[in-house]
Enzyme design. Sequence first.
Site, PDB file in Angstrom:
ATOM      1  N   GLU A  53      46.423  41.720  38.463  1.00  0.00           N
ATOM      2  CA  GLU A  53      45.910  42.615  37.425  1.00  0.00           C
ATOM      3  C   GLU A  53      44.797  43.445  38.053  1.00  0.00           C
ATOM      4  O   GLU A  53      43.822  42.899  38.547  1.00  0.00           O
ATOM      5  CB  GLU A  53      45.304  41.825  36.268  1.00  0.00           C
ATOM      6  CG  GLU A  53      46.253  40.852  35.608  1.00  0.00           C
ATOM      7  CD  GLU A  53      45.504  39.881  34.675  1.00  0.00           C
ATOM      8  OE1 GLU A  53      46.153  38.965  34.164  1.00  0.00           O
ATOM      9  OE2 GLU A  53      44.277  40.040  34.490  1.00  0.00           O
ATOM     10  N   ASP A  64      33.709  40.640  29.124  1.00  0.00           N
ATOM     11  CA  ASP A  64      33.483  40.153  30.476  1.00  0.00           C
ATOM     12  C   ASP A  64      32.101  39.557  30.641  1.00  0.00           C
ATOM     13  O   ASP A  64      31.115  40.067  30.110  1.00  0.00           O
ATOM     14  CB  ASP A  64      33.687  41.298  31.480  1.00  0.00           C
ATOM     15  CG  ASP A  64      35.157  41.626  31.638  1.00  0.00           C
ATOM     16  OD1 ASP A  64      35.918  40.717  32.011  1.00  0.00           O
ATOM     17  OD2 ASP A  64      35.559  42.771  31.365  1.00  0.00           O
TER      18      ASP A  64
END
EC number: 4.2.1.20
Lengths: 272, 415
Positions: A53, A64
């Site tokens: 990815e 994140d």
Amino acid sequence: MSGTIELLQEALAGAKAENRAALIAYLPAGFPTVDGGIEAVKAAFDGGADVVEVGLPHSDPVLDGPVIQTADDIALKNGVKIADVLRTVREAHAATGKPTLVMTYWNPVDRYGAERFAAELAAAGGAGCILPDLPVEESEGWRKAAEQHGLATVFVVAPSSRDERLAKITAAGSGFVYAASLMGVTGTRASVGEQAGELVRRTRATTDLPVCVGLGVSNAEQAAEVAAFADGVIVGSAFVQRILDAGGDEAAGLAAVRALAAELAEGVRKRV
Amino acid sequence: MPEKPDFFLPDPEGLTPSAEGYFGAFGGKFIPEALVAAVDEVAAEYEKAKADPAFAAELNELMANYTGRPSALTEVPRFAAEAGGARVFLKREDLNHTGSHKINNVLGQALLTRRMGKTRVIAETGAGQHGVATATACALFGLECTIYMGEVDTERQALNVARMRILGAEVVSVTSGSRTLKDAINEAFRDWVANVDRTHYLFGTVAGPHPFPALVRDFHRVIGVEARRQLLERTGRLPDAAVACVGGGSNAMGLFHAFLPDAGVRLVGCEPAGHGVETGEHAATLTAGDPGILHGSRSYVLQDEEGQITEPYSISAGLDYPGVGPEHAYLKDTGRAEYRAVTDDAAMQALRLLSRTEGIIPAIESAHALAGALELGRELGPEALLLVNLSGRGDKDMDTAARYFGLYDGEGADK
């Protein structure tokens, strides 16, 4: 030119045929530089990743943790553009023939134009896209574009997803299902939550798509643990951390990425 | 005043968003899957609460006897002399307990938190007013409280950091990104994803994923409903314009909403132009932004051509935000509301003018609305009647103001 969703499906089916889990690596484009990022993706494949990815860095990565935030900041400060992300996909795919997805937030794709982004990602040889802040209810426009261009749309499911939502999400998704191992943002954890196995079981009850587990996995032992119940193991922050640890030494960073991929590739074959 | 006044005044009809949370093309729910269950729970609990007379009764009681509602409406003739001679009335949300309008929403959501059985509250804050209000409600209800605040803002609003800590809240200084409100919201979302089981995210403005834009607006509707009634009682007519500052847009939406059906009332939002929109150093989202997605909904955002959010700037911590509530985006595009940009300098001059002519020190946020009213008054002339939402008081801004005007001993003369 059509996207390479079949390549993704074949890679996951190939791992299953070998009675192991697939190894999926995440690396942000443009980090530490655009060319360095391309080499890092190649190194992950070289070490044994089945799928990569490629992160499209975003200014506001709310899902994140600090490690990927740091990498995104570095990439954006260096001026990474969507064209650079697409070049990363193109060159990594051309060099390895392996399936490469893009993972990002919805606003960059929406702003660029879903149709335009899908067309250009497919032209670069991309296999699909993961958009974790685009819920299934808002995803129809993107899914049409992705399907038309031969791209997978990978949805994320979470331990908090109720069974009826799981069915709705997996019915709309393609390629594989990204099962978040725990409630939280990306980052390495000392242990992978017990919720992961239960979520994989509930997700499988709704779909024949492979179910891959991400969030918190950082070493071979954890990879083996997850590989025991999942079709794939997704590792991101641990790769990024290796590059950060190498400081400015690009060769050392690439060697560390390759070594980690090899270690994890061994883990997904153990299935403890 | 009625014996048992209603201060909880949810939108009775009409402009409530669609079931998916859309105001026209704006709004929606762009959130990670991990938060869908929690956000849906907030929406469901709010619908139940709206239908429960006990919820309204408890909130009305708090707003009357804790917040101190209704808030006053004050005419400010000496200030208005500088506004082309127009009559100017201020809706005094600065006189609410904790010093701003923020308490209206916070008490409502604190009651929702308790109904949902959650024991911990998190919130973002820019100027610290929402953080102080949240810390206050958490003290009142015995809830654990964590406030996220950008590092730039913990420095320029240090007084409010101390207030939150005195009230028992944990204040987390956020060092990522532009280290302001946007980044505080990012960090609060990260916390929420990890701790959603027992935590409510007490969102502070009319932005974020559905149902927050409508829910927060409903808790603030009392501002406009009260002001409309008070102004009619005092002057016998509706204002020519209702004016409020807009960062995320909660105080403006609270003021505007009651006037939406009054076609003759201009609704004027004042955005922060910072050093000037043309300099790029501003946070005038509706004036200079484009449609995009930030913090869970589609609205106007400040972004580059590739969808990266750009760093905003304003002297006002509470307006220093690159997004805006989706209902404002809808009101802009339909033309029902208009938005103008006010520079740091214009806002600071208005802050000092109100202080010296009326003995009221406004928050720098609210001073943007005052500066907008000065402009509007000059445009409309002496027959005009203007209603301005004085959303907060300026105590927290005294350090910024003292530095701006050189008021500390040993510093230069007034600007």
